[in-house]
Design an enzyme around this catalytic site. Structure first.
Site, PDB file in Angstrom:
ATOM      1  N   ASP A  65       0.867  -1.188   0.000  1.00 52.09           N
ATOM      2  CA  ASP A  65       0.000   0.000   0.000  1.00 52.09           C
ATOM      3  C   ASP A  65       0.897   1.228   0.000  1.00 52.09           C
ATOM      4  O   ASP A  65       1.322   1.693  -1.056  1.00 52.09           O
ATOM      5  CB  ASP A  65      -0.927  -0.099   1.222  1.00 52.09           C
ATOM      6  CG  ASP A  65      -1.935   1.037   1.296  1.00 52.09           C
ATOM      7  OD1 ASP A  65      -2.053   1.792   0.321  1.00 52.09           O
ATOM      8  OD2 ASP A  65      -2.612   1.174   2.329  1.00 52.09           O
ATOM      9  N   PHE A 115     -10.078  -0.036  -0.062  1.00 51.56           N
ATOM     10  CA  PHE A 115      -9.813  -0.942   1.053  1.00 51.56           C
ATOM     11  C   PHE A 115     -10.393  -2.309   0.717  1.00 51.56           C
ATOM     12  O   PHE A 115     -11.566  -2.437   0.376  1.00 51.56           O
ATOM     13  CB  PHE A 115     -10.391  -0.404   2.356  1.00 51.56           C
ATOM     14  CG  PHE A 115      -9.743  -1.057   3.537  1.00 51.56           C
ATOM     15  CD1 PHE A 115      -8.510  -0.619   4.001  1.00 51.56           C
ATOM     16  CD2 PHE A 115     -10.326  -2.162   4.137  1.00 51.56           C
ATOM     17  CE1 PHE A 115      -7.876  -1.262   5.058  1.00 51.56           C
ATOM     18  CE2 PHE A 115      -9.695  -2.809   5.197  1.00 51.56           C
ATOM     19  CZ  PHE A 115      -8.476  -2.352   5.647  1.00 51.56           C
ATOM     20  N   ASP A 126      -7.875  -8.235   6.360  1.00 54.47           N
ATOM     21  CA  ASP A 126      -8.955  -7.997   7.311  1.00 54.47           C
ATOM     22  C   ASP A 126      -9.392  -6.538   7.346  1.00 54.47           C
ATOM     23  O   ASP A 126      -8.670  -5.642   6.897  1.00 54.47           O
ATOM     24  CB  ASP A 126      -8.499  -8.370   8.721  1.00 54.47           C
ATOM     25  CG  ASP A 126      -7.539  -7.325   9.304  1.00 54.47           C
ATOM     26  OD1 ASP A 126      -6.537  -7.017   8.646  1.00 54.47           O
ATOM     27  OD2 ASP A 126      -7.828  -6.778  10.389  1.00 54.47           O
TER      28      ASP A 126
HETATM   29  P1  IMP Z   1       1.908  -0.487   3.819  1.00 53.65           P
HETATM   30  O1  IMP Z   1       2.967  -0.518   4.866  1.00 53.65           O
HETATM   31  O2  IMP Z   1       1.170   0.822   3.780  1.00 53.65           O
HETATM   32  O3  IMP Z   1       2.370  -0.916   2.451  1.00 53.65           O
HETATM   33  O4  IMP Z   1       0.776  -1.467   4.282  1.00 53.65           O
HETATM   34  C1  IMP Z   1       0.882  -2.793   4.139  1.00 53.65           C
HETATM   35  C2  IMP Z   1       0.046  -3.500   5.191  1.00 53.65           C
HETATM   36  O5  IMP Z   1      -1.178  -2.799   5.473  1.00 53.65           O
HETATM   37  C3  IMP Z   1      -0.346  -4.839   4.633  1.00 53.65           C
HETATM   38  O6  IMP Z   1       0.535  -5.814   5.148  1.00 53.65           O
HETATM   39  C4  IMP Z   1      -1.742  -5.041   5.166  1.00 53.65           C
HETATM   40  O7  IMP Z   1      -1.669  -5.724   6.386  1.00 53.65           O
HETATM   41  C5  IMP Z   1      -2.289  -3.666   5.447  1.00 53.65           C
HETATM   42  N1  IMP Z   1      -3.209  -3.179   4.382  1.00 53.65           N
HETATM   43  C6  IMP Z   1      -2.963  -2.241   3.453  1.00 53.65           C
HETATM   44  N2  IMP Z   1      -4.020  -2.045   2.654  1.00 53.65           N
HETATM   45  C7  IMP Z   1      -4.980  -2.880   3.100  1.00 53.65           C
HETATM   46  C8  IMP Z   1      -6.339  -3.148   2.657  1.00 53.65           C
HETATM   47  O8  IMP Z   1      -6.879  -2.589   1.685  1.00 53.65           O
HETATM   48  N3  IMP Z   1      -7.015  -4.085   3.375  1.00 53.65           N
HETATM   49  C9  IMP Z   1      -6.466  -4.739   4.452  1.00 53.65           C
HETATM   50  N4  IMP Z   1      -5.215  -4.524   4.873  1.00 53.65           N
HETATM   51  C10 IMP Z   1      -4.468  -3.595   4.206  1.00 53.65           C
END
Ligand code: IMP
Ligand code: MG
Length: 196
Positions: free
Chosen positions: A97, A146, A153
């Site tokens: 993300d 999302f 989750d």
């Molecule tokens: P980042 O550090 O922003 O890349 O986020 C990654 C983590 O956020 C992932 O390992 C997921 O656990 C959580 N995450 C990010 N987007 C979503 C989503 O749309 N649904 C559920 N979990 C998410």
């Protein structure tokens, strides 16, 4: 909830990812490191497709709190991981993300002396990442929404869905209002409930 990826599409994505990894790594031994909790389903499906010598380890990361849908402060725990010095590692997460989770973990695995760290995510959100790195292997690019299911989750729920679904703002509002499954279980087990 809108279905974004069916079980069949997810399955072919996993086959594609496994084939791409083995095409690069050959038959060299690989330590697959999953990021708890969201990667459990990807890891379970991927390792059964990754022919060849494999070990599996887990780390834990969380950047969400409760019913938020944008990342907060990053919390990492690597104490479940055995010594990785000299090993070829495949870091596996559910979704890229902002990219902060993957970047922090790759940096930490490098610091611990891995011979090489590959990174794989099932999903990548189409938005401007906040980090310079990109995952080496990506299953699917998805819109910046999302999503839940197939391990992912919202407030601890929906990980078990065999498909990937997007939550619309109406869904999120309704879930925030409703007494959740998790809150329900907490009534009987105050120590229970999700921690990531
Ligand atoms: P980042 O550090 O922003 O890349 O986020 C990654 C983590 O956020 C992932 O390992 C997921 O656990 C959580 N995450 C990010 N987007 C979503 C989503 O749309 N649904 C559920 N979990 C998410
Ligand atoms: Mg995660």
């Amino acid at each position: 909830m809108r279905t974004l990826l069916t079980p069949e599409q997810l399955d072919s994505g996993i086959v594609r990812l496994a084939d791409a990894v083995r095409a690069d790594v050959g038959r060299r031994p690989l330590l697959v490191v999953g990021v708890l909790t969201g990667s459990i389903v990807v890891v379970a499906d991927l390792i059964r497709r990754l022919d060849g010598p494999i070990c599996v380890g887990m780390v834990w990361a969380s950047s969400y709190r409760g019913t938020a849908t944008r990342p907060g402060e990053l919390d990492l725990r690597l104490d479940l991981l055995p010594d990785i010095a000299g090993q070829e590692v495949l870091l596996v997460d559910d979704i890229f993300d902002s990219g902060r989770t993957l970047e922090a973990l790759v940096t930490e695995l490098d610091r611990r002396g891995a011979a090489r760290v590959h990174s794989l995510v099932l999903l990548r959100k189409l938005r401007r990442a906040e980090v310079a790195m990109e995952p080496e292997y990506v299953g699917f690019d998805i819109p910046d929404e999302f999503v839940v299911g197939y391990g992912l989750d919202f407030n601890g729920e929906f990980r078990h869905l065999p498909y990937l679904a997007a939550l619309d703002p109406d869904d999120i509002a309704a879930i925030r209002r409703a007494p959740s499954n998790v809150a329900y279980h907490r009534q009987f087990d105050p120590a229970g409930g999700p921690r990531s």
